[in-house]
Enzyme design. Structure first.
Site, PDB file in Angstrom:
ATOM      1  CG  HIS A 179      -2.056   0.915   1.107  1.00 47.85           C
ATOM      2  ND1 HIS A 179      -1.977   2.265   1.361  1.00 47.85           N
ATOM      3  CD2 HIS A 179      -3.319   0.676   0.703  1.00 47.85           C
ATOM      4  CE1 HIS A 179      -3.151   2.803   1.128  1.00 47.85           C
ATOM      5  NE2 HIS A 179      -3.990   1.879   0.727  1.00 47.85           N
ATOM      6  CG  ASP A 218      -8.475  -4.545  -2.681  1.00 47.56           C
ATOM      7  OD1 ASP A 218      -9.663  -4.340  -2.412  1.00 47.56           O
ATOM      8  OD2 ASP A 218      -7.747  -3.710  -3.254  1.00 47.56           O
TER       9      ASP A 218
HETATM   10  N1  CMC Z   1       3.930  -7.874  -4.726  1.00 42.41           N
HETATM   11  C1  CMC Z   1       5.258  -7.867  -4.992  1.00 42.41           C
HETATM   12  N2  CMC Z   1       6.019  -6.755  -4.935  1.00 42.41           N
HETATM   13  C2  CMC Z   1       5.419  -5.595  -4.591  1.00 42.41           C
HETATM   14  C3  CMC Z   1       4.050  -5.536  -4.310  1.00 42.41           C
HETATM   15  C4  CMC Z   1       3.307  -6.731  -4.371  1.00 42.41           C
HETATM   16  N3  CMC Z   1       1.991  -6.735  -4.107  1.00 42.41           N
HETATM   17  N4  CMC Z   1       3.700  -4.267  -4.003  1.00 42.41           N
HETATM   18  C5  CMC Z   1       4.840  -3.547  -4.106  1.00 42.41           C
HETATM   19  N5  CMC Z   1       5.869  -4.358  -4.455  1.00 42.41           N
HETATM   20  C6  CMC Z   1       7.281  -3.954  -4.600  1.00 42.41           C
HETATM   21  C7  CMC Z   1       7.507  -3.245  -5.912  1.00 42.41           C
HETATM   22  O1  CMC Z   1       7.861  -4.152  -6.935  1.00 42.41           O
HETATM   23  C8  CMC Z   1       8.620  -2.296  -5.544  1.00 42.41           C
HETATM   24  O2  CMC Z   1       9.807  -3.065  -5.462  1.00 42.41           O
HETATM   25  P1  CMC Z   1      11.222  -2.394  -5.918  1.00 42.41           P
HETATM   26  O3  CMC Z   1      11.456  -1.314  -4.887  1.00 42.41           O
HETATM   27  O4  CMC Z   1      12.186  -3.511  -5.852  1.00 42.41           O
HETATM   28  O5  CMC Z   1      11.010  -1.844  -7.289  1.00 42.41           O
HETATM   29  C9  CMC Z   1       8.288  -1.896  -4.113  1.00 42.41           C
HETATM   30  O6  CMC Z   1       7.540  -3.004  -3.571  1.00 42.41           O
HETATM   31  C10 CMC Z   1       7.456  -0.618  -4.006  1.00 42.41           C
HETATM   32  O7  CMC Z   1       6.304  -0.775  -4.832  1.00 42.41           O
HETATM   33  P2  CMC Z   1       5.619   0.405  -5.625  1.00 42.41           P
HETATM   34  O8  CMC Z   1       4.754  -0.167  -6.684  1.00 42.41           O
HETATM   35  O9  CMC Z   1       6.648   1.418  -6.012  1.00 42.41           O
HETATM   36  O10 CMC Z   1       4.753   1.044  -4.444  1.00 42.41           O
HETATM   37  P3  CMC Z   1       3.513   1.977  -4.621  1.00 42.41           P
HETATM   38  O11 CMC Z   1       3.323   2.662  -3.329  1.00 42.41           O
HETATM   39  O12 CMC Z   1       3.648   2.812  -5.846  1.00 42.41           O
HETATM   40  O13 CMC Z   1       2.322   0.931  -4.912  1.00 42.41           O
HETATM   41  C11 CMC Z   1       0.545  -0.566  -4.678  1.00 42.41           C
HETATM   42  C12 CMC Z   1       1.354   0.547  -4.004  1.00 42.41           C
HETATM   43  C13 CMC Z   1      -0.695  -0.857  -3.834  1.00 42.41           C
HETATM   44  C14 CMC Z   1       0.053  -0.121  -6.052  1.00 42.41           C
HETATM   45  C15 CMC Z   1       1.437  -1.840  -4.793  1.00 42.41           C
HETATM   46  O14 CMC Z   1       1.822  -2.269  -3.511  1.00 42.41           O
HETATM   47  C16 CMC Z   1       0.728  -2.974  -5.549  1.00 42.41           C
HETATM   48  O15 CMC Z   1       0.765  -3.017  -6.776  1.00 42.41           O
HETATM   49  N6  CMC Z   1       0.053  -3.914  -4.812  1.00 42.41           N
HETATM   50  C17 CMC Z   1      -0.711  -4.949  -5.473  1.00 42.41           C
HETATM   51  C18 CMC Z   1      -2.041  -4.398  -5.942  1.00 42.41           C
HETATM   52  C19 CMC Z   1      -2.982  -4.153  -4.806  1.00 42.41           C
HETATM   53  O16 CMC Z   1      -3.135  -4.985  -3.912  1.00 42.41           O
HETATM   54  N7  CMC Z   1      -3.671  -3.011  -4.841  1.00 42.41           N
HETATM   55  C20 CMC Z   1      -4.654  -2.639  -3.830  1.00 42.41           C
HETATM   56  C21 CMC Z   1      -4.199  -1.477  -3.004  1.00 42.41           C
HETATM   57  S1  CMC Z   1      -5.195  -1.224  -1.516  1.00 42.41           S
HETATM   58  C22 CMC Z   1      -6.784  -0.863  -2.033  1.00 42.41           C
HETATM   59  C23 CMC Z   1      -6.904   0.217  -3.038  1.00 42.41           C
HETATM   60  O17 CMC Z   1      -6.165   1.191  -3.068  1.00 42.41           O
HETATM   61  O18 CMC Z   1      -7.802   0.112  -3.849  1.00 42.41           O
END
Ligand code: CMC
Length: 428
Positions: A306, A363
């Protein structure tokens, strides 16, 4: 806390006011930055940018705290109802009994859709995604109610707010019924909000249907937990679109589209598909976690991570507890819940997830409940939208009353070609 921050850019030093929120968060007010220095800020994904001052929702992502209007989410989940929480978010206080009675009655009498809506749904393909259908239908509400579109007319806003909350369950259920080829059900206004939604979804004209109170309570809880989450992608969309002074229906329709994406609300559908794939392809939870970590694989552990929570999402904690309770009460044994728990256990001990502070989010477990009660996976995000609706509305209303209201219009750092001469077609 200092009242100003200083910024030095080249030869120039300027003072920037510092704003402090009621929970101690600090923001540097850069409104005069460009006029005084010619420079702008650059913040991809807005991770360091406050777009507004808001008194609706508070999150402490480090401690895993979520409050609506000052009330802790655990307290609301244990004691409140979705309509009461909707009132709280939109109007700022918990309703008195007579306020709640008026609000609930007004929602009840607006549940029907204009008969011509049936033609709108029938014109969509059977496999139309419910989020596309919901966003189209919510946008279309503006065509049916041209008399209540003025965002600065309090009575028009109130009626639009009540219509939206009342009609979105009917719209979502129509999207589902259309995909099945089943007749659309009329709302039953004697039922409460969630029971009526279950009736619209699962009843048919040939048989008696009584919504299961255990299921209704679980859905009510899930709606409360989804009701607001400060300036997330869809809420920011609603504010930004609303800042053009467009009507509420159009702004909410845009929010529904933003929510659909798999990095946002669409993740709940993806979680259940991930769990089902692990089950059906005979993969182990460990193998999937390894794939999610691998730089060569685009899979992510859906329902994990998140932008704001760097601790266990308090909503996920409540939903995980509810999963056990609801499934036990329904006598359902869920292999998907088992897999989810196994994935969580592995991920929480894995350095990759520990270092990046990735925990289960809202989720991760919600789909297990939706699945157990017979909701198809492509409807999960529509249920998220039902829950998030009062939050979107509250944020839209708040922004329209904000003395700092202005059209949202970010700047950019241009990195394209500099000026060049046009080449006639036959010279290229
Ligand atoms: N599985 C594997 N790796 C992950 C995940 C995951 N679910 N989430 C983040 N990472 C890694 C990502 O690859 C990155 O690694 P590195 O630093 O080596 O490049 C690091 O963690 C930071 O991730 P980010 O994508 O830069 O972080 P963000 O704050 O931009 O993204 C997020 C947040 C929710 C989009 C992301 O964690 C994600 O894609 N999660 C899976 C989708 C998900 O469950 N979404 C629902 C969010 S909560 C409800 C809502 O908002 O609707």
């Amino acid at each position: 806390m200092a009242e100003t921050a200083q910024l030095r850019l080249g030869e120039k030093t300027i003072d920037l006011p510092v704003i402090e929120g009621s929970e101690g968060e600090t923001a540097v007010d850069i409104r005069n930055l460009r006029s005084e220095t010619g420079a702008i800020t650059y913040d991809p994904g807005y991770a360091n940018t406050g777009s507004c001052q808001s008194s609706i929702c508070f999150i402490d992502g480090e401690k895993g705290i979520l409050r609506y209007r000052g009330y802790d989410i655990q307290d609301l989940a244990a004691n409140s109802s979705f309509l009461e929480v909707s009132f709280l978010l939109i109007y700022g206080t918990l309703p008195t009994p007579s306020q709640l009675e008026y609000f609930t009655r007004s929602i009840r009498i607006h549940t029907m859709l204009h008969e011509d809506f049936k033609a709108l749904f029938q014109s969509l393909p059977k496999d139309a995604h419910p989020m596309a259908a919901c966003s189209a239908a919510v946008g279309a509400l503006a065509t049916f109610y041209p008399d209540s579109l003025d965002p600065r007319n309090d009575r028009q806003v109130e009626i639009s707010v009540h219509r939206l909350i009342a009609k979105l369950p009917t719209i979502a259920a129509y999207a589902y019924k259309h995909s099945l080829g089943q007749p659309f059900m009329f709302p039953r206004n004697a039922l409460n909000y969630v029971e009526n939604f279950l009736h619209l979804m699962f009843a048919n004209p040939c048989e008696d249907y009584e919504p299961d109170p255990v299921v209704a309570k679980a859905i009510d809880l899930l709606l409360i937990l989804h009701a607001d989450h400060e300036q997330n992608c869809s809420t920011s969309t609603v504010r930004l679109v609303g800042s053009s002074m467009v009507n509420l229906f159009a702004a909410i329709s845009a929010g529904i589209n933003a929510l659909w994406g798999p990095r946002h609300g669409g993740a709940n559908q993806e979680v259940i598909e991930m769990l089902a794939a692990i089950r059906d392809e005979g993969m182990t939870a460990r193998e999937f976690v390894d794939r999610a970590k691998s730089a060569d694989d685009t899979s992510r552990l859906m329902g994990f991570g998140h932008r704001v929570y760097k601790n266990y999402d308090p909503r996920a904690k409540i939903i995980k507890g509810a999963c056990d309770e609801v499934l036990n009460k329904m006598g359902v044994h869920s292999k998907l819940l088992e897999i989810a728990k196994e994935l969580e256990e592995i991920a929480l001990k894995d350095d990759y997830f520990i270092e990046r502070k990735l925990f289960p989010n809202v989720d991760f477990y919600s789909g297990v409940i939706y699945n157990a009660i017979g909701t198809p996976a492509n409807m999960f995000t529509a249920l998220f939208a039902l829950g998030r609706l009062p939050g979107w509305i509250a944020q839209w209303v708040e922004y329209h009353g904000d003395p700092d209201f202005k059209i949202g219009r970010p700047r950019q750092v241009y990195v394209g070609e500099t000026a060049r001469s046009y080449q006639p077609l036959d010279e290229r």
